[in-house]
Structure formats: C-alpha cells, structure tokens
Design a protein around this motif. Structure first.
Motif, PDB file in Angstrom:
ATOM      1  N   HIS A  51      -1.652  10.879  32.232  1.00  0.00           N
ATOM      2  CA  HIS A  51      -2.144  11.931  31.338  1.00  0.00           C
ATOM      3  C   HIS A  51      -2.228  13.261  32.097  1.00  0.00           C
ATOM      4  O   HIS A  51      -1.893  14.316  31.538  1.00  0.00           O
ATOM      5  CB  HIS A  51      -3.503  11.540  30.766  1.00  0.00           C
ATOM      6  N   ALA A  52      -2.651  13.212  33.354  1.00  0.00           N
ATOM      7  CA  ALA A  52      -2.722  14.428  34.168  1.00  0.00           C
ATOM      8  C   ALA A  52      -1.333  15.035  34.349  1.00  0.00           C
ATOM      9  O   ALA A  52      -1.180  16.262  34.286  1.00  0.00           O
ATOM     10  CB  ALA A  52      -3.358  14.119  35.522  1.00  0.00           C
ATOM     11  N   VAL A  53      -0.333  14.201  34.549  1.00  0.00           N
ATOM     12  CA  VAL A  53       1.042  14.697  34.664  1.00  0.00           C
ATOM     13  C   VAL A  53       1.456  15.371  33.367  1.00  0.00           C
ATOM     14  O   VAL A  53       2.010  16.476  33.375  1.00  0.00           O
ATOM     15  CB  VAL A  53       2.018  13.552  35.011  1.00  0.00           C
ATOM     16  N   SER A  54       1.169  14.732  32.253  1.00  0.00           N
ATOM     17  CA  SER A  54       1.520  15.290  30.956  1.00  0.00           C
ATOM     18  C   SER A  54       0.843  16.644  30.727  1.00  0.00           C
ATOM     19  O   SER A  54       1.484  17.601  30.277  1.00  0.00           O
ATOM     20  CB  SER A  54       1.136  14.310  29.854  1.00  0.00           C
ATOM     21  N   GLU A  55      -0.425  16.717  31.049  1.00  0.00           N
ATOM     22  CA  GLU A  55      -1.164  17.980  30.875  1.00  0.00           C
ATOM     23  C   GLU A  55      -0.616  19.064  31.799  1.00  0.00           C
ATOM     24  O   GLU A  55      -0.499  20.223  31.402  1.00  0.00           O
ATOM     25  CB  GLU A  55      -2.652  17.764  31.118  1.00  0.00           C
ATOM     26  N   PHE A  56      -0.281  18.692  33.020  1.00  0.00           N
ATOM     27  CA  PHE A  56       0.303  19.666  33.948  1.00  0.00           C
ATOM     28  C   PHE A  56       1.631  20.183  33.401  1.00  0.00           C
ATOM     29  O   PHE A  56       1.896  21.384  33.432  1.00  0.00           O
ATOM     30  CB  PHE A  56       0.511  19.040  35.334  1.00  0.00           C
ATOM     31  N   GLN A  57       2.463  19.293  32.887  1.00  0.00           N
ATOM     32  CA  GLN A  57       3.750  19.697  32.352  1.00  0.00           C
ATOM     33  C   GLN A  57       3.592  20.625  31.149  1.00  0.00           C
ATOM     34  O   GLN A  57       4.341  21.590  31.014  1.00  0.00           O
ATOM     35  CB  GLN A  57       4.592  18.479  31.988  1.00  0.00           C
ATOM     36  N   LYS A  58       2.620  20.333  30.308  1.00  0.00           N
ATOM     37  CA  LYS A  58       2.361  21.220  29.161  1.00  0.00           C
ATOM     38  C   LYS A  58       1.949  22.609  29.641  1.00  0.00           C
ATOM     39  O   LYS A  58       2.411  23.620  29.120  1.00  0.00           O
ATOM     40  CB  LYS A  58       1.261  20.642  28.275  1.00  0.00           C
TER      41      LYS A  58
END
Length: 63
Positions: A51-58
């Motif tokens: 989820h942290a990766v996803s949020e960073f990518q966003k």
C-alpha cells in the motif's frame, strides 16, 4: 507518458525494496510452515508495504 526523475526513482527504490522483502518473508513463512499467527502478521506487513508503494506512486504521478 510523463518522465519520472531520477530523484523520484531514488526515493521510491527503498520503499519498493521493503515491500518486496515483506512479500518474500510472507511467502517464506507460508511455505515454511510458520504458525497461522505469524503468517497473518507477515501478510498484514506485506499488505501495508505494498500500500505504501501504491501511495508513493500516486504521489509521484502528481509531481
């Protein structure tokens, strides 16, 4: 497609690496016969890391 700067990639790399390590730990525990509680703990940690990766990518997309 928008170009991602080297700085953004450098910042994101440890986040992605951490998520991959968490996924490996989860799968190793699952395959290695760890207790249900340990497997669930590692699954949750992997989920949070992904989820942290996803949020960073966003966030990186909006730069």
């Amino acid at each position: 497609m928008k170009h991602v700067s080297d700085e953004v990639v450098a910042v994101g790399e440890p986040i992605i690496r951490s998520a991959l390590e968490a996924l490996h730990a989860y799968h190793d525990a699952k395959d290695g016969g760890a207790t249900a509680g340990e497997i669930e703990r590692l699954r949750r940690a992997a989920d949070l890391a992904c989820h942290a990766v996803s949020e960073f990518q966003k966030a990186a997309k909006s730069l």
